[in-house]
Design a protein around this motif. Sequence first.
Motif, short mmCIF file in Angstrom:
data_model
loop_
_atom_site.label_atom_id
_atom_site.label_comp_id
_atom_site.label_asym_id
_atom_site.label_seq_id
_atom_site.Cartn_x
_atom_site.Cartn_y
_atom_site.Cartn_z
N UNK A 128 3.37 29.76 42.32
CA UNK A 128 4.20 28.92 43.19
C UNK A 128 5.13 28.03 42.38
N UNK A 129 4.61 27.47 41.29
CA UNK A 129 5.41 26.56 40.47
C UNK A 129 6.59 27.29 39.83
N UNK A 130 6.35 28.51 39.34
CA UNK A 130 7.42 29.30 38.74
C UNK A 130 8.46 29.69 39.78
N UNK A 131 7.98 30.08 40.95
CA UNK A 131 8.89 30.45 42.03
C UNK A 131 9.73 29.26 42.44
N UNK A 132 9.09 28.10 42.57
CA UNK A 132 9.81 26.88 42.96
C UNK A 132 10.86 26.52 41.91
N UNK A 133 10.50 26.63 40.65
CA UNK A 133 11.46 26.31 39.58
C UNK A 133 12.63 27.28 39.59
N UNK A 134 12.35 28.56 39.79
CA UNK A 134 13.43 29.56 39.78
C UNK A 134 14.37 29.38 40.96
N UNK A 135 13.83 28.97 42.11
CA UNK A 135 14.67 28.82 43.30
C UNK A 135 15.20 27.40 43.48
N UNK A 136 14.73 26.47 42.66
CA UNK A 136 15.17 25.08 42.79
C UNK A 136 14.63 24.41 44.04
N UNK B 252 13.75 40.08 28.68
CA UNK B 252 14.92 40.55 29.44
C UNK B 252 14.60 40.83 30.90
N UNK B 253 13.34 41.18 31.19
CA UNK B 253 12.95 41.43 32.58
C UNK B 253 13.05 40.13 33.38
N UNK B 254 12.53 39.05 32.83
CA UNK B 254 12.59 37.75 33.53
C UNK B 254 14.04 37.32 33.72
N UNK B 255 14.88 37.56 32.71
CA UNK B 255 16.30 37.21 32.83
C UNK B 255 16.96 38.03 33.94
N UNK B 256 16.67 39.33 33.99
CA UNK B 256 17.27 40.18 35.02
C UNK B 256 16.76 39.80 36.40
N UNK B 257 15.47 39.48 36.51
CA UNK B 257 14.91 39.05 37.79
C UNK B 257 15.59 37.77 38.25
N UNK B 258 15.83 36.85 37.33
CA UNK B 258 16.52 35.59 37.67
C UNK B 258 17.95 35.88 38.14
N UNK C 21 21.94 36.23 42.40
CA UNK C 21 22.96 37.03 43.09
C UNK C 21 22.60 37.21 44.57
N UNK C 22 21.31 37.45 44.84
CA UNK C 22 20.89 37.61 46.23
C UNK C 22 21.11 36.30 47.00
N UNK C 23 20.75 35.19 46.40
CA UNK C 23 20.92 33.90 47.08
C UNK C 23 22.39 33.64 47.41
N UNK D 7 22.80 46.39 40.08
CA UNK D 7 23.88 46.67 39.12
C UNK D 7 24.51 45.38 38.61
N UNK D 8 24.76 44.44 39.52
CA UNK D 8 25.32 43.15 39.09
C UNK D 8 24.36 42.40 38.19
N UNK D 9 23.08 42.41 38.53
CA UNK D 9 22.08 41.71 37.71
C UNK D 9 21.98 42.34 36.32
N UNK D 10 21.98 43.67 36.26
CA UNK D 10 21.91 44.34 34.97
C UNK D 10 23.16 44.12 34.14
N UNK D 11 24.32 44.06 34.79
CA UNK D 11 25.56 43.79 34.06
C UNK D 11 25.52 42.40 33.43
#
Length: 188
Positions: free
Chosen positions: A117-125, A69-75, A80-82, A51-55
């Motif tokens: 792996x590269x995308x995951x690493x970039x998304x998580x820093x 928008x899916x990639x934005x919501x996943x991010x 939010x989870x982190x 709900x927070x991610x969709x908001x």
Amino acid sequence: MRERRPERQRRRAQEFESFVAGAAGRLLGAAALLTGEPPSRPAPAAEELLTHALARTYAAWDRLHGQDPYAHTRRELTVRFARTARRHRRPRGGPLDRLSPQERLVVVLRLHEDLAEEQTAAQLGLPTERVRTLSLRALAELRSRRPALEPGRDAAPAPGLPQGQEPRLDQEARPGQEPRPGPAPAAP
């Protein structure tokens, strides 16, 4: 001539509702895996996270211009989870509940969301090597505590493998290569 504000808001709401109708199930599944909640019961923590991610996605909807928008919501979901990972440390009976929150993030992004792996690493820093290490550690943990089979029942082999063998990640991948699936070593 400029579009009327109520009409633009109605169109925006319809676009967002269409997006949610198509993506909410998969996003809720990812959220449930992240929070460690079992898929068979209601998942209030996963629903709150989603709900927070969709908001946040709805608030940024007009600025997404051509972005996924899916990639934005996943991010937004992973961010939010982190931020709230400490709430999700205790086991809740889900398939990934015995993993640390960081391991869950990596496993969900790599395996459930099928990010490289590269995308995951970039998304998580994180560095790519750290993502690889977390993936291998999480998979080893999940395999080490697999529930025992009921007496008299055999597990179905993985497609393309003989009975008694299971797929595993080849840990001897060269730097810059993805780990390759390979047969499990024969039991002594």
